[in-house]
Scaffold this active site. Structure first.
Site, PDB file in Angstrom:
ATOM      1  CE  LYS A   1     -90.126  83.814  53.707  1.00 24.72           C
ATOM      2  NZ  LYS A   1     -91.365  83.403  54.217  1.00 24.72           N
TER       3      LYS A   1
ATOM      4  CD  GLU B   1    -101.882  88.746  40.297  1.00 23.92           C
ATOM      5  OE1 GLU B   1    -101.522  89.429  41.350  1.00 23.92           O
ATOM      6  OE2 GLU B   1    -101.596  87.867  40.054  1.00 23.92           O
TER       7      GLU B   1
ATOM      8  CD  GLU C   1     -90.296  84.045  36.732  1.00 25.04           C
ATOM      9  OE1 GLU C   1     -91.294  84.778  36.239  1.00 25.04           O
ATOM     10  OE2 GLU C   1     -89.639  83.543  36.016  1.00 25.04           O
TER      11      GLU C   1
ATOM     12  CB  CYS D   1     -98.632  83.975  38.597  1.00 20.10           C
ATOM     13  SG  CYS D   1     -97.796  82.583  37.789  1.00 20.10           S
TER      14      CYS D   1
HETATM   15  P1  NAD Z   1     -96.275  87.628  48.583  1.00 17.33           P
HETATM   16  O1  NAD Z   1     -95.463  88.655  47.794  1.00 17.33           O
HETATM   17  O2  NAD Z   1     -97.392  88.002  49.663  1.00 17.33           O
HETATM   18  O3  NAD Z   1     -95.161  86.856  49.235  1.00 17.33           O
HETATM   19  C1  NAD Z   1     -94.205  85.720  48.573  1.00 17.33           C
HETATM   20  C2  NAD Z   1     -93.120  85.470  49.523  1.00 17.33           C
HETATM   21  O4  NAD Z   1     -92.575  86.642  50.052  1.00 17.33           O
HETATM   22  C3  NAD Z   1     -93.701  84.875  50.870  1.00 17.33           C
HETATM   23  O5  NAD Z   1     -92.820  83.782  51.340  1.00 17.33           O
HETATM   24  C4  NAD Z   1     -93.506  85.919  51.876  1.00 17.33           C
HETATM   25  O6  NAD Z   1     -93.278  85.531  53.361  1.00 17.33           O
HETATM   26  C5  NAD Z   1     -92.114  86.840  51.525  1.00 17.33           C
HETATM   27  N1  NAD Z   1     -91.998  87.974  51.782  1.00 17.33           N
HETATM   28  C6  NAD Z   1     -92.918  88.968  52.077  1.00 17.33           C
HETATM   29  N2  NAD Z   1     -92.568  89.823  52.315  1.00 17.33           N
HETATM   30  C7  NAD Z   1     -91.266  89.891  52.126  1.00 17.33           C
HETATM   31  C8  NAD Z   1     -90.172  90.974  52.315  1.00 17.33           C
HETATM   32  N3  NAD Z   1     -90.204  92.271  52.736  1.00 17.33           N
HETATM   33  N4  NAD Z   1     -88.990  90.321  51.930  1.00 17.33           N
HETATM   34  C9  NAD Z   1     -88.541  89.088  51.674  1.00 17.33           C
HETATM   35  N5  NAD Z   1     -89.720  88.320  51.499  1.00 17.33           N
HETATM   36  C10 NAD Z   1     -90.864  88.758  51.878  1.00 17.33           C
HETATM   37  O7  NAD Z   1     -96.918  86.755  47.523  1.00 17.33           O
HETATM   38  P2  NAD Z   1     -98.100  85.853  47.827  1.00 17.33           P
HETATM   39  O8  NAD Z   1     -99.276  86.327  48.189  1.00 17.33           O
HETATM   40  O9  NAD Z   1     -97.471  84.474  48.569  1.00 17.33           O
HETATM   41  O10 NAD Z   1     -98.135  85.215  46.228  1.00 17.33           O
HETATM   42  C11 NAD Z   1     -99.348  85.596  45.408  1.00 17.33           C
HETATM   43  C12 NAD Z   1     -98.404  86.286  44.344  1.00 17.33           C
HETATM   44  O11 NAD Z   1     -97.574  85.768  43.580  1.00 17.33           O
HETATM   45  C13 NAD Z   1     -99.520  86.999  43.162  1.00 17.33           C
HETATM   46  O12 NAD Z   1     -99.361  88.123  42.798  1.00 17.33           O
HETATM   47  C14 NAD Z   1     -99.119  86.063  42.004  1.00 17.33           C
HETATM   48  O13 NAD Z   1     -99.328  86.440  40.706  1.00 17.33           O
HETATM   49  C15 NAD Z   1     -97.522  85.919  42.218  1.00 17.33           C
HETATM   50  N6  NAD Z   1     -96.900  84.653  41.665  1.00 17.33           N
HETATM   51  C16 NAD Z   1     -96.144  84.825  40.586  1.00 17.33           C
HETATM   52  C17 NAD Z   1     -95.725  83.634  39.804  1.00 17.33           C
HETATM   53  C18 NAD Z   1     -94.789  83.714  38.576  1.00 17.33           C
HETATM   54  O14 NAD Z   1     -94.211  83.026  38.245  1.00 17.33           O
HETATM   55  N7  NAD Z   1     -94.549  84.847  38.074  1.00 17.33           N
HETATM   56  C19 NAD Z   1     -96.128  82.392  40.152  1.00 17.33           C
HETATM   57  C20 NAD Z   1     -96.771  82.213  41.308  1.00 17.33           C
HETATM   58  C21 NAD Z   1     -97.539  83.330  42.146  1.00 17.33           C
END
Ligand code: NAD
Length: 485
Positions: A184, A389, A257, A291
């Site tokens: 997803k 962040e 991650e 990230c």
């Molecule tokens: P987010 O956590 O808002 O969403 C990520 C995914 O989770 C989306 O597909 C979303 O629909 C889904 N989601 C949301 N609520 C959920 C739930 N309750 N249960 C299951 N799935 C759910 O993150 P974002 O805003 O899309 O991404 C940005 C963040 O990701 C930043 O904090 C960034 O640092 C982090 N990030 C980390 C890495 C890494 O490798 N460590 C890489 C890229 C981004």
């Protein structure tokens, strides 16, 4: 076995849409759809299906049905399928790059091309990796071996900043180790992932890779489902905690991650001039929506003033604009939610009267989510811009004099994703790197990744790793077996 012979030569997909989900080898829409926007123009570019709960269940059931047959193939057969998938993706590379720029915003000629090429390379290379059984004991009487068996069905949930790369980073190790997947993508960037799912249906057996789209609820339906054995999640720390809580119901394996607030430390007398392009890209690439972007740049007092002047001069020449324009260096912020968070952070910097060396004003009258490159000159170490962040093109430079202080400050965070240390005395820099609490620390280089290099966060930046042998193992159960000779 020649897997290619089993593959339809027709891998044509229509990039104008409609955008459909892949469930059990079928391409399906949904009664409800949601809008997907171009962040550079604010225009709706497509509608994506909003999967119903029944469709999510169907996708998981399809993955479950397909898994035993997929796991029964030899490693070499799965490898051949993945190589064929990499070939099929390669045949559509240009369309995927354009789609990525259109829905995500990153410049087509640079970041988007790099992301898509790297992702395809990843699939091709992971296909060549193999987890061998390990012999732990081998005496004339007894033998003990450790094998790595598939987990079953993996749920993959991805964010909007690198949707193609982070998605395929999960697909390749999951499939090569004999699991099947339901993926997803983020509701902000579902299109590229729906397309790579569609391409997969022309190459892989039905049900091996299922892609559904929707909002956060669809993610939760996957994490709580009893027939999903592992969740591979990339996203924010806040969501990561929810994913872990929900996964605990059936003791799913989780790889998380999550977010970061990566420090970079410039040691005394660093010859910084040749480093400026790398430091700039590491902080501002993908408009800071990374990230592992440098999010706090600690510069030693001996070079601070000169560095600030030269860094600002370099940054001033960079162009923020529509990613389809070849002159653009940095694209827009990907979505209005993140844009709103940046408006708030900029307001905080202004309200506190921190010195701004470049940028600082967001023009809200523009139709795209454009944010100027902004450099904050030595804000307090406990300011929000240093502690949080920001996930945008705004960077605090922090002046330091005492090494113990700067190391303590670098570690004074719940995050522990990555860090970098730069300096003329390599041994000293390595000594500092050893004291930084993070999953990856680079010395005099940055953002080096590799198929065989494990990557993951410490503290609240994550759990487990992706990539490397360890990353493959996370898609397996460890199974020990022994017998008398
Ligand atoms: P987010 O956590 O808002 O969403 C990520 C995914 O989770 C989306 O597909 C979303 O629909 C889904 N989601 C949301 N609520 C959920 C739930 N309750 N249960 C299951 N799935 C759910 O993150 P974002 O805003 O899309 O991404 C940005 C963040 O990701 C930043 O904090 C960034 O640092 C982090 N990030 C980390 C890495 C890494 O490798 N460590 C890489 C890229 C981004």
């Amino acid at each position: 076995m020649n897997v290619k012979a089993n593959i339809s030569s027709d891998t044509k997909v229509d990039y104008n849409g409609p955008y459909v989900m892949s469930i059990g080898g079928r391409l399906v829409g949904a009664n409800q759809t949601f809008d997907v926007y171009n962040p550079a123009t604010g225009e709706v570019i497509a509608n994506a299906p909003e999967a119903t709960r029944e469709q999510v269940d169907e996708a998981i059931a399809a993955a479950k049905d397909a898994q035993p047959g997929w796991a029964a193939l030899s490693w070499e057969e799965r490898s051949a399928y993945l190589t064929a998938y990499a070939d099929a993706l390669d045949a559509h590379k240009e369309e995927i790059i354009t789609l990525l720029t259109t829905e995500q915003g990153k410049p087509r000629h640079s970041m988007a091309t790099v992301e898509v090429e790297y992702a395809i390379y990843w699939v091709r290379e992971v296909a060549k990796r193999k987890l061998e059984d390990e012999v732990i004991e081998d005496t004339p009487e007894h033998i003990v071996k450790v094998a790595h068996t598939p987990l079953g069905v993996v749920g993959a949930i991805t964010p909007w900043n690198f949707p193609i790369l982070l998605g395929l980073w999960k697909v390749a190790p999951c499939l090569i180790t004999g699991n099947t997947m339901v993926m997803k993508p983020s509701p902000y960037t579902p299109l590229g992932t729906l397309k790579f799912g569609e391409i997969a249906q022309k190459v892989l057996p039905a049900g091996v890779l299922n892609v559904i789209s929707g909002g956060n609820a669809q993610g939760a339906w996957i994490t709580e489902h009893k027939d999903v054995n592992k969740i591979s999640f990339t996203g924010s720390t806040a969501t990561g905690k929810k994913v872990m809580a929900s996964s605990s119901g059936t003791l799913k394996r989780v790889t998380l991650e999550l977010g970061g607030n990566d420090p970079a430390i410039l040691m005394p007398d660093t010859d910084y001039k040749p480093l400026i392009p790398s430091l700039f890209d590491a902080a501002f690439g993908n408009s800071g929506q990374w990230c592992i972007a440098i999010k706090r740049l600690y510069v030693h007092d001996s070079i601070y003033d000169d560095f600030l002047k030269d860094f600002v001069a370099y940054a001033s020449d960079k162009v923020v604009g529509n990613g389809m324009d070849p002159n653009t260096d940095l694209g827009p912020i990907q979505n209005k939610m993140q844009y709103g968070k940046l408006l708030d952070m900029f307001a905080d910097v202004k309200a506190n009267g921190y010195k701004i060396a470049l940028g600082g004003e967001i023009d809200e009258s523009l139709s795209g989510n454009f944010v100027p490159i902004t450099i904050v000159d030595n804000p307090p170490r406990d300011s929000r811009i240093v502690r949080e962040e920001p996930f945008g093109p705004i960077l605090p430079l922090v002046r330091w004099t005492d090494l113990e202080d700067v190391i303590a400050d670098a570690n004074n965070t719940d995050f522990g994703l990555a860090a970098s240390v730069w300096g003329p005395d390599r041994d000293k820099a390595i000594e500092v790197a050893n004291r930084i609490e993070a999953g990856t620390v680079w010395v005099n280089e940055i953002h080096i990744h590799g198929i065989d290099i494990p990557f993951g966060g410490h503290k609240q930046s994550g759990m487990g790793v992706e990539n490397g042998k360890e990353g493959l193992q996370e898609f397996t159960n460890t199974k020990t077996y022994m017998f008398k000779k």
